[in-house]
Enzyme design. Sequence first.
Site, PDB file in Angstrom:
ATOM      1  N   TYR A  63     -33.852 -10.860 -34.703  1.00 16.53           N
ATOM      2  CA  TYR A  63     -34.123 -12.034 -33.885  1.00 16.53           C
ATOM      3  C   TYR A  63     -35.371 -12.788 -34.489  1.00 16.53           C
ATOM      4  O   TYR A  63     -36.456 -12.150 -34.181  1.00 16.53           O
ATOM      5  CB  TYR A  63     -34.307 -11.907 -32.633  1.00 16.53           C
ATOM      6  CG  TYR A  63     -32.735 -11.425 -31.883  1.00 16.53           C
ATOM      7  CD1 TYR A  63     -31.597 -11.081 -32.613  1.00 16.53           C
ATOM      8  CD2 TYR A  63     -33.187 -10.845 -30.463  1.00 16.53           C
ATOM      9  CE1 TYR A  63     -30.672 -10.725 -31.822  1.00 16.53           C
ATOM     10  CE2 TYR A  63     -31.735 -10.424 -30.089  1.00 16.53           C
ATOM     11  CZ  TYR A  63     -30.589 -10.493 -30.709  1.00 16.53           C
ATOM     12  OH  TYR A  63     -29.378  -9.936 -30.195  1.00 16.53           O
ATOM     13  N   PRO A 208     -22.350 -13.780 -22.536  1.00 17.96           N
ATOM     14  CA  PRO A 208     -21.770 -13.945 -21.342  1.00 17.96           C
ATOM     15  C   PRO A 208     -21.506 -15.230 -20.818  1.00 17.96           C
ATOM     16  O   PRO A 208     -20.474 -15.506 -20.059  1.00 17.96           O
ATOM     17  CB  PRO A 208     -22.646 -13.211 -20.340  1.00 17.96           C
ATOM     18  CG  PRO A 208     -24.039 -13.211 -20.618  1.00 17.96           C
ATOM     19  CD  PRO A 208     -23.826 -13.243 -22.208  1.00 17.96           C
ATOM     20  N   LEU A 209     -22.315 -16.379 -21.266  1.00 10.34           N
ATOM     21  CA  LEU A 209     -22.208 -17.761 -21.094  1.00 10.34           C
ATOM     22  C   LEU A 209     -21.692 -18.640 -22.273  1.00 10.34           C
ATOM     23  O   LEU A 209     -21.840 -19.554 -22.241  1.00 10.34           O
ATOM     24  CB  LEU A 209     -23.501 -18.237 -20.373  1.00 10.34           C
ATOM     25  CG  LEU A 209     -23.879 -17.562 -19.030  1.00 10.34           C
ATOM     26  CD1 LEU A 209     -25.261 -18.025 -18.630  1.00 10.34           C
ATOM     27  CD2 LEU A 209     -22.677 -17.902 -17.881  1.00 10.34           C
TER      28      LEU A 209
END
Length: 258
Positions: A63, A208-209
């Site tokens: 990241y 998850p979203l």
Amino acid sequence: MTTPPAGTITIAGKTVSRLGFGTMRLTGPGTWGDPDDRDTALTVLRQAVHTHGISHIDTADAYGPHTVEHLIRDALYPYPEHVLIATKVGMVRPAPGQWRPLGNPFFLRATVEASLRRLNVERLELCYLHRIDPEVALDDQIAVLQAMQKEGKIGHIGLSKVMPEDIRRVLKDQPIAAVQNVLNTSDRYDPAVEICRELNIPYVAYRPLDAGTLARVHGPQAPLDWLLNYGPHIAPIPGTGHPRHLDEIVAAVQSSPA
């Protein structure tokens, strides 16, 4: 004491909040470089842990690359004893938005050592193989992580983006602390969910979203409730770079089942 969001789950030997925090969005566009506002990113991390009681923070050396591990150290070190910092190794970043698995054992060893330095810890409590490199024998990829576990540099080993056959193969020689795969109301089917339920392995649901799409369309509560009701072994790790969005995510699970 703040009540852990969505109750608790045990991952890598620690009892942590079932709602975790995924940190991929604390970077620049394309998951590349620093965020536009570094101070806000630090605020979000501190808010997650110190305001909302989130004790499962998920990151990866890829990241940025490396950006978020630095942010986590700057925001949270010295880390509270109850907080689990999980990171991932085994992915290289040729350019913004580009990701490639690299499971060369020498590379994996070097990246674990680098993550230890960036996070300023002597041991990575949970270290995932970010992706299985199809060009390197899986046994060789796991073996180097096992060796570093024996050296005390890794506490627990996890797998990311894997299928049931990968899980069963690794389990022959190595306990798996967690499996991290995509699961949400748009991507509802993952055969690894039931294998993890059967084998009592925590299943960490990333996206998850769906990178915020589901929250924009439905709000965060319905998608997170769906995951939390899917099984008690599921621990979603939504992410955001905005304090207000984090407030909304945590508020959405306050009435969800523990």
